[in-house]
Write an enzyme that holds these catalytic residues in place. Sequence first.
Site, PDB file in Angstrom:
ATOM      1  N   CYS A   8       0.809  -1.205   0.000  1.00  0.00           N
ATOM      2  CA  CYS A   8       0.000   0.000   0.000  1.00  0.00           C
ATOM      3  C   CYS A   8       0.848   1.263   0.000  1.00  0.00           C
ATOM      4  O   CYS A   8       2.071   1.223   0.020  1.00  0.00           O
ATOM      5  CB  CYS A   8      -0.934   0.014   1.213  1.00  0.00           C
ATOM      6  SG  CYS A   8      -0.081  -0.241   2.772  1.00  0.00           S
ATOM      7  N   CYS A 277      14.240  -1.126   1.743  1.00  0.00           N
ATOM      8  CA  CYS A 277      13.880  -2.177   0.797  1.00  0.00           C
ATOM      9  C   CYS A 277      14.396  -1.818  -0.594  1.00  0.00           C
ATOM     10  O   CYS A 277      13.971  -0.826  -1.188  1.00  0.00           O
ATOM     11  CB  CYS A 277      12.362  -2.348   0.755  1.00  0.00           C
ATOM     12  SG  CYS A 277      11.800  -3.499  -0.518  1.00  0.00           S
ATOM     13  N   ASP A 388      13.664  -6.135 -14.593  1.00  0.00           N
ATOM     14  CA  ASP A 388      14.115  -5.568 -13.317  1.00  0.00           C
ATOM     15  C   ASP A 388      14.543  -6.650 -12.339  1.00  0.00           C
ATOM     16  O   ASP A 388      15.504  -6.497 -11.601  1.00  0.00           O
ATOM     17  CB  ASP A 388      13.037  -4.669 -12.690  1.00  0.00           C
ATOM     18  CG  ASP A 388      11.666  -5.288 -12.738  1.00  0.00           C
ATOM     19  OD1 ASP A 388      11.517  -6.425 -12.278  1.00  0.00           O
ATOM     20  OD2 ASP A 388      10.741  -4.630 -13.256  1.00  0.00           O
ATOM     21  N   CYS A 425       9.874 -12.235   1.488  1.00  0.00           N
ATOM     22  CA  CYS A 425       9.854 -10.994   2.266  1.00  0.00           C
ATOM     23  C   CYS A 425       8.681 -11.033   3.232  1.00  0.00           C
ATOM     24  O   CYS A 425       7.570 -11.397   2.850  1.00  0.00           O
ATOM     25  CB  CYS A 425       9.713  -9.786   1.337  1.00  0.00           C
ATOM     26  SG  CYS A 425       9.507  -8.229   2.233  1.00  0.00           S
TER      27      CYS A 425
END
Length: 460
Positions: A8, A277, A388, A425
Amino acid sequence: MAELHHECGIAAVYHLKQSAPSRFAPRADATSVSRLIPRLLLDIQNRGQLAAGMTVYQPNRQRLLSTHKDVGTVSEVFELNHPEPAEKLIAGLSGPAAIGHVRYATCGRDDPSYAQPFERDHIEKRKWFGFGFNGQLANYPELREEVLSQNDFHLSRDTDTEILMHLISQEISAQPSGLDLPRLLTNLSRRLDGAYNLVFLNALGDMFVARDPLGIRPLCYAVEDGLFAAASESVALSNLGFADRSIRDLKPGHAILIREGEMEEIQFATGARTAHCFFEWIYFANVASTLDERSVYLTRKRLGEALANQEQVPIDEDSIVIPVPDTAKAAADAMAYSLKIPCLEGLIRNRYIGRTFIEGANRGEKARLKYTPLREVLEGKRVFVVEDTIVRSTTLRVLISQLYERGRAREVHVRVACPPIVAPCFYGIDMSRVRELFAPAFLKGGPLTAEAETAMAREL
């Protein structure tokens, strides 16, 4: 990369005492700065498209806090494509302070009751509050059991956000008189393990914006002309009109408190280190943002330059670089520039497929729906495709096959802008279990080697 989702993003605005911030919006005075929240949320929509909402402080109305939220994008929830209903809705949410939220769930179901901000009604003003949460609590199971072990408590939703609501309520109730927000935050931080950026607003008009002691998720703020605003990413504040020099990163373990229109920054917790992160720079964040004084665009550009420096495949006149849209584009451009070969759009992303249309498809089918290879660009070429990252590899496998089958590429060479992902994670990313990740089976607990890379390439 359709394989990962961030949980979020959060936002907040507050009209401070000093002056009316009229330059930020035609009607942005002491009673209507809340209308800026949808604008902020639109600029952090990349962080969550499942649900959106806002809570506004309305001191001149019978209901001191009002919350509007629902499942859907910001435009859907606030009816922004329909001017008259949107204006009526926003007018009903006018106030001098507000918080906002966009959501993608890492836990909890996809229904309106899970949308944020959460609001807790109470007859006592200091106990009536709304809040939004960015991150994930790694010790959620333990905290849940702790709450449920007390016979007088009940949890109606399976989400760590409701756990936070209980913990905040308990801390407020433990203060017999007044409301000590610094103490509340300090006590809360001692019980939480995880990423927990928070925006909070109560029926007294008190607000805080807080970042966890490790600084895992980004959070920034700005103050100009009597307007305070905060958001998960700087691009939202820049687009609102704040000068770059006014936008600051909130330090880990720090909070901005606003009481009676007066603002102060406090430190509520200390950490032995920071743990930002890296996915924020590689994938999640808007490329126009600056996070913790580091440009997202320049970071991705440097990754592309690093890939070029490692390149060993011969370059000829039929060599091209293509990005996997859109987060790999900056890295692909920089890699191609360094190698002095073209960077072309060999994969076109279909931006007009609705969210619900592809929701039921598996990951491979989603990739086929989302990306179209251009045969005119790819046919007969030695293609360096820049991604990525690789999580499960499902999407990349499909894209490689499409580059060969539909694009008729002569060769496909995969170049990845971040190191292999070796573990899940637990701090706010919807990531698989270890056995579902691509890299661990090849690394076998060791470092990345040329042999492991060769095996990965052969598998893909």
